[in-house]
Design a protein around this motif. Structure first.
Motif, short mmCIF file in Angstrom:
data_model
loop_
_atom_site.label_atom_id
_atom_site.label_comp_id
_atom_site.label_asym_id
_atom_site.label_seq_id
_atom_site.Cartn_x
_atom_site.Cartn_y
_atom_site.Cartn_z
N THR A 142 0.81 -1.22 0.00
CA THR A 142 0.00 0.00 0.00
C THR A 142 0.84 1.27 0.00
N GLY A 143 2.11 1.17 0.42
CA GLY A 143 2.98 2.33 0.43
C GLY A 143 3.88 2.35 -0.79
N SER A 144 4.26 3.54 -1.23
CA SER A 144 5.12 3.67 -2.40
C SER A 144 6.51 3.12 -2.13
N LEU A 145 7.07 2.44 -3.13
CA LEU A 145 8.44 1.94 -3.07
C LEU A 145 9.35 2.76 -3.97
N GLY A 146 8.87 3.90 -4.42
CA GLY A 146 9.68 4.77 -5.26
C GLY A 146 10.01 4.10 -6.58
N PRO A 147 11.28 4.12 -6.98
CA PRO A 147 11.68 3.53 -8.26
C PRO A 147 11.36 2.03 -8.37
N LEU A 148 11.18 1.37 -7.22
CA LEU A 148 10.90 -0.07 -7.24
C LEU A 148 9.42 -0.38 -7.47
N ASN A 149 8.58 0.64 -7.53
CA ASN A 149 7.16 0.41 -7.76
C ASN A 149 6.92 -0.43 -9.01
N ARG A 150 7.69 -0.19 -10.06
CA ARG A 150 7.48 -0.89 -11.32
C ARG A 150 7.65 -2.40 -11.17
N LEU A 151 8.51 -2.81 -10.25
CA LEU A 151 8.76 -4.24 -10.08
C LEU A 151 7.55 -4.98 -9.55
N THR A 152 6.67 -4.28 -8.84
CA THR A 152 5.50 -4.94 -8.25
C THR A 152 4.51 -5.42 -9.31
N TYR A 153 4.62 -4.89 -10.52
CA TYR A 153 3.69 -5.26 -11.59
C TYR A 153 4.04 -6.61 -12.22
N ARG A 154 5.16 -7.19 -11.82
CA ARG A 154 5.52 -8.50 -12.33
C ARG A 154 4.66 -9.60 -11.72
N ALA A 155 3.98 -9.30 -10.63
CA ALA A 155 3.17 -10.32 -9.95
C ALA A 155 2.06 -10.84 -10.86
N ALA A 156 1.45 -9.96 -11.65
CA ALA A 156 0.36 -10.38 -12.53
C ALA A 156 0.85 -11.39 -13.56
N ALA A 157 2.03 -11.15 -14.13
CA ALA A 157 2.58 -12.08 -15.11
C ALA A 157 2.91 -13.43 -14.48
N ALA A 158 3.40 -13.39 -13.25
CA ALA A 158 3.72 -14.64 -12.56
C ALA A 158 2.47 -15.47 -12.30
N ALA A 159 1.37 -14.79 -11.94
CA ALA A 159 0.12 -15.51 -11.69
C ALA A 159 -0.39 -16.16 -12.97
N GLY A 160 -0.22 -15.47 -14.11
CA GLY A 160 -0.68 -16.01 -15.38
C GLY A 160 0.04 -17.27 -15.77
N ALA A 161 1.28 -17.42 -15.34
CA ALA A 161 2.07 -18.61 -15.70
C ALA A 161 1.49 -19.89 -15.10
N MET A 162 0.63 -19.77 -14.09
CA MET A 162 0.05 -20.95 -13.44
C MET A 162 -0.92 -21.69 -14.37
N PHE A 163 -1.41 -21.01 -15.42
CA PHE A 163 -2.45 -21.60 -16.25
C PHE A 163 -1.99 -21.79 -17.70
N ARG A 164 -0.73 -22.13 -17.87
CA ARG A 164 -0.20 -22.35 -19.22
C ARG A 164 -0.91 -23.51 -19.91
N ARG A 165 -1.24 -24.55 -19.16
CA ARG A 165 -1.90 -25.71 -19.76
C ARG A 165 -3.24 -25.31 -20.36
N GLU A 166 -3.98 -24.49 -19.66
CA GLU A 166 -5.28 -24.04 -20.16
C GLU A 166 -5.12 -23.13 -21.38
N VAL A 167 -4.08 -22.29 -21.37
CA VAL A 167 -3.83 -21.43 -22.52
C VAL A 167 -3.44 -22.28 -23.74
N ASP A 168 -2.66 -23.34 -23.51
CA ASP A 168 -2.32 -24.27 -24.59
C ASP A 168 -3.59 -24.88 -25.19
N GLU A 169 -4.53 -25.23 -24.32
CA GLU A 169 -5.78 -25.82 -24.81
C GLU A 169 -6.57 -24.83 -25.64
N ALA A 170 -6.58 -23.57 -25.21
CA ALA A 170 -7.26 -22.53 -25.99
C ALA A 170 -6.59 -22.36 -27.35
#
Length: 437
Positions: A142-170
């Motif tokens: 909830t608090g700003s990390l300054g220049p490191l704020n951008r790194l927090t957006y990698r979490a969404a991409a990491a979550a997406g990797a959990m469903f590669r099998r389903e994406v392959d099926e699509a």
């Protein structure tokens, strides 16, 4: 233009898409909305394609705990996500759209759009995908990390990797292989009011902060429960609302913890401040014990926010962006009780901007803390009314539609100067299975 919209999640994830679908259809576009079942959103008059999944049932069975989601990943969460990811491919083949507008949970849309040779537009309901230095991704810290704020957006991409099998099926449904890298969105839309979040200076021009999306039928239509359309108001709720000052409390789909303890704290806090209490139990986030019921406490399953919130002296809620914006547009001070995900982000942001008292985490909710928040709410009323005035001049749904209408059919030959998207817009209709007869 043929527009396919695909969303996933509970009520707050479906409402904005329903509003945009209505606006686009009213403007002469052919629109289909692929959505989960039983979202609680009024979808009357919209061409809806069911994805065959029920997020409300998933929440009712396991609550909203991230730990419970991980424990039930294989048996509960993965089947629902498969329905969304693979169902989107079937919906696209059936409808053959010119553009796909999608929720971030629908991880297969970029490859589906590339297979069809059409653009796709991401709807970032909360800021979690597009990196910025100005604030962290909602749902991380909830608090700003300054220049490191951008790194927090990698979490969404990491979550997406959990469903590669389903994406392959699509990808198999589309008759292609999952590419190493799909095309970037032609545009990213955030249906959030600038009165709440200022647009970061480092966002690309393709990222548009449109303002909240509201239905063109009436503002209430997008907020009304499916069983109680805005054109048929609940007369018992209406009578209570007009009976004097009251506090609204509702936690939507947040079924977690001890709902009875929360109900007791709410009643005791309201009575301590001489206020009446209107409770919307939602999917079970609040339960008021029978011995605490009285003429000053009204309990119902759900309410029309647009009809109720403008009359409330304060709104106690979980801090989902849909309810945050509904309360702000109504000029009502929010007392946020965050549970998970982006909710602490909005609670901290509103308090930092002088638009509401400090959030009360749901595990620390007590009658005393609530009563103190109620006592302090009037100090924020002027700032909230000012934000509401700014929001009243916004046309977020119209701005989103204008972005879609500006999209041109992409060239079948990708430009040489953008190797990152090479081949992304190449027409592959010959490789895509035809719609079943």
């Amino acid at each position: 233009m043929k527009i396919l919209m695909v969303t996933a999640g509970s009520r707050g994830d479906v409402e904005p898409f329903a509003a945009l679908a209505r606006r686009a259809a009213a403007s002469g576009h052919e629109v289909r909305l692929a959505a989960p079942d039983r979202s609680g959103v009024d979808l009357t008059g919209i061409d809806v394609r069911s994805l065959g999944v029920d997020f409300s049932a998933m929440i009712e069975s396991q609550g909203v705990s991230p730990l419970a989601a991980m424990r039930n990943l294989r048996d509960v969460v993965r089947p629902v996500m498969r329905g969304v990811i693979v169902g989107a491919a079937h919906a696209a083949l059936e409808f053959r759209p010119d553009v796909i507008v999608w929720h971030p949970k629908v991880l297969s849309v970029p490859l589906i759009a590339d297979a069809l040779g059409i653009p796709h537009v991401l709807v970032e309901l909360v800021p979690v995908v597009t990196p910025t230095r100005e604030f962290p991704a909602a749902g991380t810290v909830t608090g700003s990390l300054g220049p490191l704020n951008r790194l927090t957006y990698r979490a969404a991409a990491a979550a997406g990797a959990m469903f590669r099998r389903e994406v392959d099926e699509a990808a198999g449904v589309m008759g292609v292989k999952r590419p190493r890298r799909s095309s970037a969105p032609a545009a990213t839309l955030l249906p959030i009011s600038p009165a709440i979040v200022s647009r970061p200076r480092d966002w690309p021009e393709s990222v548009v902060l449109t303002g909240a999306w509201r239905s063109t039928v009436t503002d209430a239509a997008g907020l009304a429960d499916a069983a109680t359309p805005a054109s048929f108001p609940d007369l018992t709720v209406d009578a209570f609302v007009r009976g004097g000052p009251f506090v609204y409390a509702g936690f939507g789909s947040m079924a977690a913890g001890d709902p009875v303890a929360r109900g007791r704290a709410l009643v005791e806090a309201a009575r301590a401040r001489g206020l009446r209490l209107l409770v919307a139990t939602g999917l079970g986030g609040i339960a008021v014990p029978d011995e605490l019921l009285g003429d000053d406490v009204f309990v119902t399953g759900s309410v029309d926010h647009a009809a109720v919130l403008p009359h409330a002296v304060a709104a106690v809620h979980h801090g989902g962006i849909g309810t945050v914006q509904a309360a702000m547009a109504a000029g009502t001070v929010s007392v946020i009780v965050p549970f998970i995900a982006d909710q602490p982000f909005w609670g901290a942001l509103l308090h930092r901007q002088g638009l509401g008292p400090a959030a009360i985490p749901q595990r620390r909710l007590t009658a005393d803390r609530l009563a103190a928040a109620f006592a302090g709410a009037p100090a924020y009323a002027a700032a909230v009314r000012s934000a509401a005035e700014r929001m009243s001049h916004e046309d977020g749904t119209g701005e989103a539609l204008r972005v879609l209408e500006r999209l041109e059919r992409p060239s079948p030959r990708p430009p040489a100067e953008t190797p990152r998207s090479r081949g992304a817009w190449m027409s592959r209709r010959s490789r895509v299975p035809e719609r079943p007869a």
